[in-house]
Design a protein around this motif. Structure first.
Motif, PDB file in Angstrom:
ATOM      1  N   LEU A  28     102.036  -3.842 -41.511  1.00 61.32           N
ATOM      2  CA  LEU A  28     101.351  -2.554 -41.547  1.00 61.32           C
ATOM      3  C   LEU A  28     100.310  -2.499 -40.433  1.00 61.32           C
ATOM      4  CD1 LEU A  28     100.824  -2.238 -45.409  1.00 61.32           C
ATOM      5  CD2 LEU A  28     102.356  -0.832 -44.002  1.00 61.32           C
ATOM      6  N   THR A  29     100.221  -1.344 -39.751  1.00 55.02           N
ATOM      7  CA  THR A  29      99.231  -1.183 -38.678  1.00 55.02           C
ATOM      8  C   THR A  29      98.269  -0.054 -39.055  1.00 55.02           C
ATOM      9  OG1 THR A  29     100.686   0.313 -37.411  1.00 55.02           O
ATOM     10  CG2 THR A  29     100.862  -2.059 -36.965  1.00 55.02           C
ATOM     11  N   ALA A  30      98.398   1.090 -38.394  1.00 52.28           N
ATOM     12  CA  ALA A  30      97.483   2.206 -38.670  1.00 52.28           C
ATOM     13  C   ALA A  30      98.282   3.508 -38.632  1.00 52.28           C
ATOM     14  CB  ALA A  30      96.328   2.196 -37.680  1.00 52.28           C
ATOM     15  N   TRP A  31      97.691   4.591 -38.136  1.00 51.20           N
ATOM     16  CA  TRP A  31      98.304   5.915 -38.242  1.00 51.20           C
ATOM     17  C   TRP A  31      98.321   6.620 -36.890  1.00 51.20           C
ATOM     18  CZ3 TRP A  31      95.333   3.433 -41.694  1.00 51.20           C
ATOM     19  CH2 TRP A  31      95.826   3.320 -43.010  1.00 51.20           C
ATOM     20  N   CYS A  32      99.248   7.548 -36.761  1.00 48.82           N
ATOM     21  CA  CYS A  32      99.262   8.448 -35.606  1.00 48.82           C
ATOM     22  C   CYS A  32      98.268   9.577 -35.883  1.00 48.82           C
ATOM     23  CB  CYS A  32     100.666   9.007 -35.402  1.00 48.82           C
ATOM     24  SG  CYS A  32     100.848  10.044 -33.919  1.00 48.82           S
ATOM     25  N   ALA A  33      97.870  10.279 -34.842  1.00 46.71           N
ATOM     26  CA  ALA A  33      96.943  11.399 -35.034  1.00 46.71           C
ATOM     27  C   ALA A  33      97.596  12.560 -35.762  1.00 46.71           C
ATOM     28  CB  ALA A  33      96.393  11.872 -33.690  1.00 46.71           C
ATOM     29  N   TRP A  69      85.128   2.776 -31.863  1.00 47.16           N
ATOM     30  CA  TRP A  69      85.349   3.398 -33.163  1.00 47.16           C
ATOM     31  C   TRP A  69      85.396   2.431 -34.340  1.00 47.16           C
ATOM     32  CZ3 TRP A  69      89.058   5.202 -29.246  1.00 47.16           C
ATOM     33  CH2 TRP A  69      88.635   6.393 -28.630  1.00 47.16           C
ATOM     34  N   ALA A  70      86.039   1.293 -34.189  1.00 46.78           N
ATOM     35  CA  ALA A  70      86.248   0.397 -35.335  1.00 46.78           C
ATOM     36  C   ALA A  70      85.171  -0.675 -35.479  1.00 46.78           C
ATOM     37  CB  ALA A  70      87.621  -0.270 -35.231  1.00 46.78           C
ATOM     38  N   SER A  71      84.169  -0.668 -34.617  1.00 49.90           N
ATOM     39  CA  SER A  71      83.185  -1.755 -34.630  1.00 49.90           C
ATOM     40  C   SER A  71      82.479  -1.908 -35.972  1.00 49.90           C
ATOM     41  CB  SER A  71      82.140  -1.533 -33.526  1.00 49.90           C
ATOM     42  OG  SER A  71      82.702  -1.780 -32.265  1.00 49.90           O
ATOM     43  N   ARG A  72      81.858  -0.841 -36.456  1.00 51.57           N
ATOM     44  CA  ARG A  72      81.100  -0.924 -37.710  1.00 51.57           C
ATOM     45  C   ARG A  72      82.027  -1.186 -38.895  1.00 51.57           C
ATOM     46  NH1 ARG A  72      78.793   3.193 -40.953  1.00 51.57           N
ATOM     47  NH2 ARG A  72      79.466   4.755 -39.439  1.00 51.57           N
ATOM     48  N   LEU A  73      83.220  -0.640 -38.823  1.00 51.31           N
ATOM     49  CA  LEU A  73      84.202  -0.879 -39.886  1.00 51.31           C
ATOM     50  C   LEU A  73      84.473  -2.373 -40.030  1.00 51.31           C
ATOM     51  CD1 LEU A  73      86.452   0.286 -41.845  1.00 51.31           C
ATOM     52  CD2 LEU A  73      87.991   0.056 -39.874  1.00 51.31           C
ATOM     53  N   LEU A  74      84.694  -3.052 -38.908  1.00 58.46           N
ATOM     54  CA  LEU A  74      85.069  -4.467 -38.953  1.00 58.46           C
ATOM     55  C   LEU A  74      83.897  -5.390 -39.242  1.00 58.46           C
ATOM     56  CD1 LEU A  74      87.598  -4.746 -35.976  1.00 58.46           C
ATOM     57  CD2 LEU A  74      88.040  -4.211 -38.365  1.00 58.46           C
ATOM     58  N   THR A  75      82.727  -5.071 -38.683  1.00 62.89           N
ATOM     59  CA  THR A  75      81.595  -5.999 -38.802  1.00 62.89           C
ATOM     60  C   THR A  75      80.762  -5.797 -40.058  1.00 62.89           C
ATOM     61  OG1 THR A  75      80.173  -4.515 -37.505  1.00 62.89           O
ATOM     62  CG2 THR A  75      81.394  -6.230 -36.296  1.00 62.89           C
ATOM     63  N   ASP A  76      80.822  -4.611 -40.647  1.00 60.09           N
ATOM     64  CA  ASP A  76      79.941  -4.303 -41.773  1.00 60.09           C
ATOM     65  C   ASP A  76      80.675  -3.748 -42.994  1.00 60.09           C
ATOM     66  OD1 ASP A  76      77.544  -3.779 -43.239  1.00 60.09           O
ATOM     67  OD2 ASP A  76      77.597  -1.713 -42.535  1.00 60.09           O
ATOM     68  N   GLU A  77      81.375  -2.643 -42.814  1.00 61.32           N
ATOM     69  CA  GLU A  77      81.950  -1.928 -43.957  1.00 61.32           C
ATOM     70  C   GLU A  77      83.074  -2.710 -44.639  1.00 61.32           C
ATOM     71  OE1 GLU A  77      81.037   2.476 -42.033  1.00 61.32           O
ATOM     72  OE2 GLU A  77      82.971   1.506 -41.740  1.00 61.32           O
ATOM     73  N   TYR A  78      83.975  -3.244 -43.855  1.00 55.94           N
ATOM     74  CA  TYR A  78      85.086  -3.992 -44.436  1.00 55.94           C
ATOM     75  C   TYR A  78      84.621  -5.255 -45.162  1.00 55.94           C
ATOM     76  CZ  TYR A  78      89.185  -7.072 -44.532  1.00 55.94           C
ATOM     77  OH  TYR A  78      90.162  -7.963 -44.923  1.00 55.94           O
ATOM     78  N   ALA A  92      96.610  -3.581 -49.540  1.00 55.71           N
ATOM     79  CA  ALA A  92      97.483  -4.033 -48.460  1.00 55.71           C
ATOM     80  C   ALA A  92      97.370  -3.122 -47.235  1.00 55.71           C
ATOM     81  CB  ALA A  92      98.932  -4.082 -48.947  1.00 55.71           C
ATOM     82  N   ALA A  93      97.236  -1.813 -47.479  1.00 55.66           N
ATOM     83  CA  ALA A  93      97.094  -0.859 -46.374  1.00 55.66           C
ATOM     84  C   ALA A  93      95.805  -1.117 -45.599  1.00 55.66           C
ATOM     85  CB  ALA A  93      97.113   0.569 -46.905  1.00 55.66           C
ATOM     86  N   ILE A  94      94.728  -1.382 -46.313  1.00 56.48           N
ATOM     87  CA  ILE A  94      93.435  -1.663 -45.673  1.00 56.48           C
ATOM     88  C   ILE A  94      93.502  -2.969 -44.895  1.00 56.48           C
ATOM     89  CG2 ILE A  94      91.005  -2.208 -46.115  1.00 56.48           C
ATOM     90  CD1 ILE A  94      91.259  -0.324 -48.605  1.00 56.48           C
ATOM     91  N   GLU A  95      94.017  -4.006 -45.532  1.00 56.16           N
ATOM     92  CA  GLU A  95      94.094  -5.321 -44.875  1.00 56.16           C
ATOM     93  C   GLU A  95      94.972  -5.265 -43.629  1.00 56.16           C
ATOM     94  OE1 GLU A  95      92.138  -7.522 -45.730  1.00 56.16           O
ATOM     95  OE2 GLU A  95      91.920  -7.747 -47.887  1.00 56.16           O
ATOM     96  N   GLY A  96      96.096  -4.543 -43.734  1.00 62.82           N
ATOM     97  CA  GLY A  96      96.992  -4.437 -42.586  1.00 62.82           C
ATOM     98  C   GLY A  96      96.355  -3.720 -41.415  1.00 62.82           C
ATOM     99  N   SER A  97      95.645  -2.632 -41.705  1.00 60.38           N
ATOM    100  CA  SER A  97      95.012  -1.882 -40.621  1.00 60.38           C
ATOM    101  C   SER A  97      93.876  -2.671 -39.979  1.00 60.38           C
ATOM    102  CB  SER A  97      94.500  -0.534 -41.140  1.00 60.38           C
ATOM    103  OG  SER A  97      93.568  -0.710 -42.179  1.00 60.38           O
ATOM    104  N   VAL A  98      93.107  -3.388 -40.785  1.00 57.21           N
ATOM    105  CA  VAL A  98      92.016  -4.202 -40.235  1.00 57.21           C
ATOM    106  C   VAL A  98      92.573  -5.286 -39.319  1.00 57.21           C
ATOM    107  CG1 VAL A  98      90.267  -5.937 -40.845  1.00 57.21           C
ATOM    108  CG2 VAL A  98      90.320  -3.731 -42.031  1.00 57.21           C
ATOM    109  N   GLU A  99      93.636  -5.932 -39.757  1.00 63.21           N
ATOM    110  CA  GLU A  99      94.267  -6.958 -38.917  1.00 63.21           C
ATOM    111  C   GLU A  99      94.745  -6.357 -37.601  1.00 63.21           C
ATOM    112  OE1 GLU A  99      98.094 -10.044 -39.007  1.00 63.21           O
ATOM    113  OE2 GLU A  99      97.409  -9.079 -40.865  1.00 63.21           O
ATOM    114  N   TRP A 100      95.307  -5.137 -37.690  1.00 59.98           N
ATOM    115  CA  TRP A 100      95.772  -4.471 -36.470  1.00 59.98           C
ATOM    116  C   TRP A 100      94.599  -4.129 -35.555  1.00 59.98           C
ATOM    117  CZ3 TRP A 100      94.878   0.458 -34.475  1.00 59.98           C
ATOM    118  CH2 TRP A 100      95.649   0.794 -33.361  1.00 59.98           C
ATOM    119  N   PHE A 101      93.529  -3.573 -36.108  1.00 59.33           N
ATOM    120  CA  PHE A 101      92.356  -3.250 -35.292  1.00 59.33           C
ATOM    121  C   PHE A 101      91.844  -4.485 -34.557  1.00 59.33           C
ATOM    122  CE2 PHE A 101      91.536   0.684 -37.893  1.00 59.33           C
ATOM    123  CZ  PHE A 101      91.508   1.561 -36.822  1.00 59.33           C
TER     124      PHE A 101
END
Length: 359
Positions: free
Chosen positions: A205-210, A338-347, A254-263
């Motif tokens: 699993l990765t992420a989404w298209c716009a 865009w994904a910085s705060r998501l990876l370092t703090d929120e996740y 699983a969707a969250i973990e997959g997208s974080v790994e992709w980011f």
């Protein structure tokens, strides 16, 4: 000599026009979310003369379908034109911000017209949802790219965020049980759509298209420079929405973990964007090496290869920001943190909250 002088004058006029247009765009984007600036005001404010005046102004901008236009100041002054001339959309926070505001206004004042305005808008949102669970950029949809399920500019995330609040927050306690049930069903269907549109590559699993096709759910074209791809920008708020769910299912986790790994896998380090004046005297952007720079993500990643891609209005894939023209380089966000705060703090906090095992 005369031709050279005329050329210089023409260039100067073009630059002045460009600056004027940019100022209008900035003013529009500032005005676009005016109701959101007031939505968290106190009960006393909503009951005041100013609060009621602004709420009444907002109502005048509601379209016959129940939505609101974007890039318009829907709070400061009443709309005095024909309501059928307004074009409602979910883009850029439009409609969502106005409905949040009207719900607060009604909760504070018990003024029936604010409740009626909110319910009209809520019905518009529920009616606009596709059988597949997503929403177009506006409703009724056009035959163009606007009809696609729209993650661009966080349309899906904003709509579902509102509907979640409607089903849970005390600001919406005035809703009847049957309306609340409809909202909860729409949220369930919307989350299922998000899970089904998440792009899978090589079994991961990765992420989404716009934007995704409203029937097949496949990644789809937006504008001529917005290709089927994986979005390093819009996908961030989709993950945040999933992390906001209080009781995530194994599929959501699983969707969250997959997208974080992709980011993490597609982050680019050691570079930064900078603005400069190019040889033609134009404002421009370029990428420079900087070992101290934080990670950047591309707006678009090529399906299959995960290579950052950049497009002019000719829709041709290019693999470097420098390969597209100045107009798109400066007129679109092709890189961001865009994904910085998501990876370092929120996740990490999300994992702790749900007592997930350490990575």
């Amino acid at each position: 000599m005369r031709c050279a002088l005329l050329t210089k004058v023409t260039i100067m006029e073009l630059r002045i026009t460009t600056i004027y247009i940019l100022l209008l765009v900035l003013m529009s984007s500032t005005d676009a979310n005016v109701p959101s600036k007031y939505a968290k005001q106190s009960v006393e404010w909503f009951q005041s003369e100013e609060g009621r005046r602004i709420a009444d102004n907002v109502l005048t901008w509601q379209t016959p379908h129940g939505g609101f236009p974007k890039s318009r100041d829907t709070a400061s002054k009443p709309y005095k034109g024909k309501s059928e001339d307004l074009h409602a959309t979910f883009d850029n926070g439009a409609t969502i911000d106005e409905l949040r505001f009207l719900a607060r206004a009604y909760s504070a004042t018990n003024e029936p017209r604010y409740k009626q305005g909110f319910l009209k808008g809520l019905s518009h949102i529920l009616e606009a949802q596709y059988p597949t669970g997503g929403w177009p950029q506006f409703y009724p949809p056009s035959k163009s790219y606007h009809r696609h399920i729209t993650f661009n500019d966080d349309v899906m995330a904003r709509i579902l965020g509102l509907l979640q609040d409607v089903s849970e927050s005390s600001d919406y306690q005035f809703l009847k049980t049957e309306n609340r049930a409809k909202v909860e069903a729409a949220v369930t269907k919307g989350i299922d759509c998000i899970l089904r549109t998440q792009i899978k590559q090589n079994g991961k699993l990765t992420a989404w298209c716009a934007q995704h096709d409203e029937k097949t759910l496949e990644p789809a074209w937006g504008r001529s420079y917005e290709p089927p791809s994986i979005s390093g920008a819009e996908s961030v708020d989709v993950v945040r929405l999933l992390m906001s769910l209080e009781e995530p299912t194994p599929e959501i986790i699983a969707a969250i973990e997959g997208s974080v790994e992709w980011f993490r896998s597609v982050a680019t380090n050691g570079i930064r964007q900078e603005r400069f004046t190019n040889a033609d005297g134009q404002d421009d952007k370029r990428i420079v090496t900087d070992p101290d720079a934080g990670p950047l993500w591309a707006r678009f990643y090529e399906l299959g290869s995960n290579r950052p891609i950049f497009l002019d209005r000719d829709s041709v894939f290019r693999y470097s920001l420098s390969e597209i023209g100045q107009e798109r380089r400066t007129g679109y966000a092709y890189y961001g943190s865009w994904a910085s705060r998501l990876l370092t703090d929120e996740y990490p906090r999300w994992r702790v909250k749900h007592k997930l095992t350490k990575e």
